[in-house]
Design a protein around this motif. Structure first.
Motif, PDB file in Angstrom:
ATOM      1  N   ASP A  62      47.031  26.179  30.706  1.00 40.93           N
ATOM      2  CA  ASP A  62      45.936  25.720  31.570  1.00 40.93           C
ATOM      3  C   ASP A  62      45.041  26.923  31.894  1.00 40.93           C
ATOM      4  O   ASP A  62      45.224  27.604  32.904  1.00 40.93           O
ATOM      5  CB  ASP A  62      46.510  25.089  32.838  1.00 40.93           C
ATOM      6  N   ILE A  63      44.078  27.168  31.021  1.00 41.61           N
ATOM      7  CA  ILE A  63      43.194  28.329  31.148  1.00 41.61           C
ATOM      8  C   ILE A  63      42.432  28.291  32.468  1.00 41.61           C
ATOM      9  O   ILE A  63      42.249  29.322  33.120  1.00 41.61           O
ATOM     10  CB  ILE A  63      42.218  28.392  29.949  1.00 41.61           C
ATOM     11  N   GLN A  68      41.356  30.523  37.819  1.00 40.91           N
ATOM     12  CA  GLN A  68      41.233  30.317  39.261  1.00 40.91           C
ATOM     13  C   GLN A  68      42.217  31.182  40.045  1.00 40.91           C
ATOM     14  O   GLN A  68      41.835  31.855  41.006  1.00 40.91           O
ATOM     15  CB  GLN A  68      41.443  28.849  39.596  1.00 40.91           C
ATOM     16  N   VAL A  69      43.483  31.170  39.643  1.00 42.21           N
ATOM     17  CA  VAL A  69      44.519  31.881  40.401  1.00 42.21           C
ATOM     18  C   VAL A  69      44.252  33.381  40.439  1.00 42.21           C
ATOM     19  O   VAL A  69      44.361  34.016  41.489  1.00 42.21           O
ATOM     20  CB  VAL A  69      45.921  31.605  39.806  1.00 42.21           C
ATOM     21  N   GLN A  77      38.276  36.116  29.028  1.00 36.13           N
ATOM     22  CA  GLN A  77      39.286  36.971  29.655  1.00 36.13           C
ATOM     23  C   GLN A  77      40.533  36.166  30.027  1.00 36.13           C
ATOM     24  O   GLN A  77      41.656  36.642  29.878  1.00 36.13           O
ATOM     25  CB  GLN A  77      38.711  37.665  30.886  1.00 36.13           C
ATOM     26  N   ALA A  78      40.339  34.938  30.498  1.00 32.13           N
ATOM     27  CA  ALA A  78      41.480  34.087  30.850  1.00 32.13           C
ATOM     28  C   ALA A  78      42.274  33.724  29.596  1.00 32.13           C
ATOM     29  O   ALA A  78      43.509  33.663  29.631  1.00 32.13           O
ATOM     30  CB  ALA A  78      40.993  32.829  31.571  1.00 32.13           C
ATOM     31  N   THR A  79      41.595  33.520  28.480  1.00 39.59           N
ATOM     32  CA  THR A  79      42.281  33.227  27.218  1.00 39.59           C
ATOM     33  C   THR A  79      43.081  34.436  26.749  1.00 39.59           C
ATOM     34  O   THR A  79      44.210  34.295  26.261  1.00 39.59           O
ATOM     35  CB  THR A  79      41.259  32.785  26.154  1.00 39.59           C
ATOM     36  N   ASP A  80      42.510  35.644  26.892  1.00 36.79           N
ATOM     37  CA  ASP A  80      43.248  36.863  26.559  1.00 36.79           C
ATOM     38  C   ASP A  80      44.521  36.967  27.392  1.00 36.79           C
ATOM     39  O   ASP A  80      45.591  37.313  26.883  1.00 36.79           O
ATOM     40  CB  ASP A  80      42.387  38.112  26.798  1.00 36.79           C
TER      41      ASP A  80
END
Length: 99
Positions: A62-63, A68-69, A77-80
C-alpha cells in the motif's frame, strides 16, 4: 481505586535491526523491532522523524499508506521505500487472536 483496565503488560526480549540506506534522492534510517506482539508485525520506526507503524507484506504494497505514515513527498520515493521493505520485512502469515 483503579482508574483504568490494564489490557496487557508484557516483557519480552526482542530483536531490533537498525538500517540506514540511500536512494537516488533520499537517505533513510530505520529501526525494525521484531516482536511477538501486534500479530507478529514488525514495528518500523523512522529514526529521523520518530514516525512509526506496524508493517506486514500487505501493508508494504500500500504505497499510499507508506507515503502517509512516513510523510514521503512523492510516490517514487514511497515506491523505493516499499522495495526496501519487501526485501527486509519477513512474510508472516496473519493469524487473528480474536474470534
Amino acid at each position: 481505586m483503579e482508574i483504568f483496565d490494564k489490557l496487557y503488560d508484557e516483557h519480552e526480549k526482542v530483536t531490533v535491526r537498525f538500517v540506514g540506506f540511500t536512494t537516488e534522492s533520499t537517505r533513510y534510517d530505520f529501526g525494525v523491532i521484531y516482536t511477538n506482539m501486534f500479530f507478529g508485525k514488525p514495528l518500523v520506526v523512522c529514526m529521523q522523524t520518530g514516525r512509526s507503524t506496524l508493517l506486514d507484506s500487505n501493508d508494504i504494497e500500500d504505497i499510499d499508506h507508506l507515503q502517509q505514515v512516513f510523510r514521503i513527498p512523492n510516490k517514487e520515493q514511497a515506491t523505493d521505500l516499499a522495495d526496501f521493505f519487501r526485501e527486509s520485512i519477513p512474510v508472516i502469515p496473519f493469524e487473528t487472536q480474536y474470534e
